[in-house]
Scaffold this motif. Structure first.
Motif, short mmCIF file in Angstrom:
data_model
loop_
_atom_site.label_atom_id
_atom_site.label_comp_id
_atom_site.label_asym_id
_atom_site.label_seq_id
_atom_site.Cartn_x
_atom_site.Cartn_y
_atom_site.Cartn_z
N ILE A 27 0.82 -1.21 0.00
CA ILE A 27 0.00 0.00 0.00
C ILE A 27 0.85 1.27 0.00
N ALA A 28 2.15 1.13 0.16
CA ALA A 28 3.03 2.31 0.26
C ALA A 28 2.94 3.19 -0.98
N SER A 29 2.91 2.59 -2.14
CA SER A 29 2.86 3.35 -3.39
C SER A 29 2.47 2.40 -4.52
N LEU A 30 2.09 2.96 -5.65
CA LEU A 30 1.78 2.14 -6.81
C LEU A 30 3.01 1.35 -7.26
N GLY A 31 4.18 1.98 -7.15
CA GLY A 31 5.42 1.31 -7.54
C GLY A 31 5.72 0.12 -6.65
N ASP A 32 5.50 0.27 -5.34
CA ASP A 32 5.76 -0.83 -4.42
C ASP A 32 4.76 -1.96 -4.67
N PHE A 33 3.50 -1.61 -4.91
CA PHE A 33 2.50 -2.63 -5.21
C PHE A 33 2.90 -3.42 -6.45
N ALA A 34 3.31 -2.70 -7.50
CA ALA A 34 3.70 -3.35 -8.75
C ALA A 34 4.90 -4.27 -8.55
N ALA A 35 5.87 -3.82 -7.74
CA ALA A 35 7.07 -4.62 -7.50
C ALA A 35 6.73 -5.91 -6.76
N VAL A 36 5.91 -5.79 -5.70
CA VAL A 36 5.51 -6.98 -4.94
C VAL A 36 4.73 -7.94 -5.82
N THR A 65 -5.19 -4.71 0.09
CA THR A 65 -4.22 -4.32 -0.94
C THR A 65 -3.04 -5.27 -0.95
N CYS A 66 -2.60 -5.66 0.24
CA CYS A 66 -1.49 -6.61 0.35
C CYS A 66 -1.85 -7.92 -0.34
N TYR A 67 -3.05 -8.41 -0.07
CA TYR A 67 -3.45 -9.69 -0.68
C TYR A 67 -3.52 -9.58 -2.20
N ASP A 68 -4.02 -8.48 -2.70
CA ASP A 68 -4.10 -8.29 -4.15
C ASP A 68 -2.72 -8.35 -4.79
N GLN A 102 -8.94 -5.81 20.23
CA GLN A 102 -10.07 -5.93 19.31
C GLN A 102 -9.60 -5.81 17.86
N ILE A 103 -8.71 -4.83 17.60
CA ILE A 103 -8.18 -4.65 16.24
C ILE A 103 -7.41 -5.89 15.81
N THR A 104 -6.63 -6.47 16.72
CA THR A 104 -5.86 -7.68 16.40
C THR A 104 -6.78 -8.80 15.93
N THR A 105 -7.85 -9.04 16.68
CA THR A 105 -8.79 -10.10 16.31
C THR A 105 -9.45 -9.81 14.96
N GLU A 106 -9.91 -8.58 14.76
CA GLU A 106 -10.62 -8.23 13.53
C GLU A 106 -9.71 -8.30 12.30
N MET A 107 -8.51 -7.77 12.41
CA MET A 107 -7.64 -7.68 11.25
C MET A 107 -6.99 -9.02 10.90
N VAL A 108 -6.64 -9.83 11.89
CA VAL A 108 -6.12 -11.16 11.59
C VAL A 108 -7.23 -12.02 10.98
N THR A 109 -8.44 -11.86 11.48
CA THR A 109 -9.58 -12.58 10.91
C THR A 109 -9.78 -12.20 9.44
N LEU A 110 -9.69 -10.90 9.15
CA LEU A 110 -9.82 -10.44 7.77
C LEU A 110 -8.72 -11.04 6.89
N ALA A 111 -7.47 -10.97 7.37
CA ALA A 111 -6.34 -11.52 6.60
C ALA A 111 -6.54 -13.01 6.35
N LYS A 112 -7.01 -13.72 7.36
CA LYS A 112 -7.21 -15.17 7.24
C LYS A 112 -8.31 -15.49 6.23
N SER A 113 -9.30 -14.61 6.12
CA SER A 113 -10.38 -14.85 5.16
C SER A 113 -9.88 -14.74 3.71
N LEU A 114 -8.75 -14.06 3.54
CA LEU A 114 -8.18 -13.87 2.20
C LEU A 114 -7.06 -14.86 1.89
N CYS A 115 -6.30 -15.21 2.90
CA CYS A 115 -5.06 -15.97 2.71
C CYS A 115 -4.88 -16.97 3.85
N ASP A 116 -4.55 -18.20 3.52
CA ASP A 116 -4.39 -19.23 4.55
C ASP A 116 -3.19 -18.97 5.45
#
Length: 518
Positions: A27-36, A65-68, A102-116
């Protein structure tokens, strides 16, 4: 590093045999997204690919964005983090402990829903309340984290403290036996590698490290030092992996013979020179100046060497080619050195090799490596191209430079002349006259080193240039037998990068934000 340079390093890391490549912060920049994304597609789908990991703050937009970016890899991973020390929560996040949980639970749950495969880090863990850490990591594991990372974010801890914390986490975190314990750390007190070795003794099974120990502030734990410590002292560390002391199976998947080449590539790309007495990869790592040491080594290397230079890929730097060598011999030697070039890169490198061979009688592997790295890392989209540079200077005259630049966008070649305080200053001023935004560019660092010894050695130039209007910094480098030519190419390389950055958004730093929201 630009996208092509990141890809080149990622390919070498895969060849080195690392298990995971944290490719960037999408998410840092379009360039970083493209490189990853490109690393995920190319390196992440190579033969026996490493896990391709992307970094994300504990924010839904960061995570999606990371998952994409990493989803194209055969083995993708999302690495999300949130700070857990009181000083970070109060002054940076402005969040309470309950909110962070609370944020830890919500965000790890979101990440897990996208990526094992999900990694969770408690930023500044070593300065956090241990009992709060137990709860944070327990929440992350319950939400689906497969790796929990324990970062010494500011390089504050000691080996004993790290060892005991890992033990305490294993005793008090729910579900920790079902996940991998990872460690991350900085070298602010010079203890990063020692801290990691202690963490391994305590039960850590993933270490997050960098080639040459590069990184924020004083750097990170050096991969080459960790790997070779586990290699050389295998009989000592085997017991921590429930193995017999004399077990010969390597403790890592790293091909140690690729270490030196990886070090040289990262040094070339980043412009960060490796200090001479750096362990494992420094120029003096296997040198012996003391007469007593030399006598012992000549009789038996093991008297003063605990590992062979060859074991980390250091060659004897012998003379390999000359001006009568043809393209086939050149390609063969490149293959022996571990390079894989496409036809365009090979052609450019061969032209420069023949040019060097006309000027330099003895050409070493390091000379070839410098030329090839130049071509492999060259930016094919550079707007300005240096056609020629000529400087007139001396002790009793003002340095005067003439630069010929081709502007690809305008499809126009122009010539400028400038005087300066010495030949390099004059050349830089002449080049700057071609660049409309050059008034905003400031030279921050200029470093020259010799690739080999001798009067005809290649000059390896590295510069850092800042665009004052945006605050961005670009690096440039070039190797040539002529210091002024190398200086001019390196400077224009950095300037071209700044020009291309003008059209990009300001990048986001993963640790620099004041408020965390969803």
């Amino acid at each position: 590093m630009n996208g092509d340079e990141k890809l080149a390093v990622a390919k070498q890391l895969a060849k080195l045999g690392v298990d995971i490549i944290e490719a960037g912060f999408p998410i840092a920049s379009l360039g970083d997204f493209a490189a990853v994304s490109k690393i995920a597609k190319v390196v992440g789908n190579s033969e026996n690919p490493p896990i391709i990991c992307g970094l994300a703050r504990a924010l839904s937009k960061d995570i999606t964005t990371c998952y994409d970016a990493i989803k194209h890899a055969k083995f993708p991973r999302i690495h999300t983090f949130i700070a857990t020390s009181d000083i970070h929560m109060e002054h940076k996040l402005k969040k309470s402990r309950e909110e962070v949980l609370q944020i830890t639970t919500e965000m790890v749950t979101l990440a897990k829903s996208l990526c094992d495969d999900v990694e969770f880090s408690a930023e500044d863990a070593l300065r956090s309340d241990p009992f709060f850490l137990y709860e944070v990591y327990s929440r992350a594991i319950a939400a689906g984290a497969t790796t929990v990372n324990v970062p010494d974010t500011v390089g504050y801890t000691t080996p004993s403290e790290f060892y005991h914390l890992i033990n305490k986490l294993r005793e008090n975190v729910k579900g920790i036996d079902d996940v991998t314990i990872s460690v991350h750390g900085h070298d602010d007190l010079g203890l990063a590698v020692a801290n990691f070795m202690a963490a391994i003794e305590g039960g850590a099974r993933q270490v997050e490290c960098t080639i040459n120990g590069i990184g924020e502030r004083a750097g990170n734990a050096a991969l080459e030092e960790l790997v070779m410590a586990l290699h050389v002292r295998k009989s000592f560390y085997n017991k921590y992996f429930n193995r017999p002391d004399d077990c010969g199976t390597p403790l890592t998947n790293v091909n140690t013979k690729e270490i030196y080449k990886s070090s040289r590539l990262v040094s070339t790309v980043t412009g960060m020179a490796v200090q001479g007495n750096k362990a494992i990869v420094g120029a003096n790592a296997f040198a012996h100046e003391s007469g007593i040491h030399q006598d012992g080594v000549l009789k038996n290397k093991r008297t003063y060497e605990i590992m062979d230079a060859e074991s980390v890929g250091v060659s004897d730097n012998s003379i390999v080619l000359g001006k009568h060598s043809g393209r086939h011999a050149f390609r063969t030697r490149l293959t022996e050195l571990g390079f894989s070039l496409n036809d365009e890169e090979l052609n450019r490198a061969f032209i420069r090799f023949k040019d060097l061979a006309d000027k330099k009688k003895e050409i070493s592997s390091l000379d070839i490596e410098a030329l090839v790295n130049d071509e492999m890392l060259a930016d094919k989209e550079e707007r300005y191209e240096l056609t020629s540079v000529q400087v007139l200077c001396g002790s009793n005259q003002i340095a005067t430079a003439t630069a010929t630049i081709f502007d690809k966008e305008a499809d126009k070649e122009s010539i400028t002349v400038s005087i300066g305080n010495g030949p390099v200053d004059a050349a830089y001023k002449a080049i700057s006259l071609h660049i409309p935004d050059s008034k905003d560019f400031t030279l921050l660092e200029y470093t020259v080193s010799s690739v080999t010894s001798g009067i005809d050695a290649l000059a390896d130039l590295y510069v850092r240039v800042q665009d004052k209007s945006t605050g961005r910094i670009a690096v440039g480098r070039h190797a040539s037998g002529d210091v002024i030519v190398a200086s001019s190419h390196a400077y224009l390389n950095a300037v071209n990068r700044l020009v291309s950055m003008k059209s990009e958004n300001t990048p986001v730093h993963p640790q620099r934000f004041t408020e965390i929201t969803h």
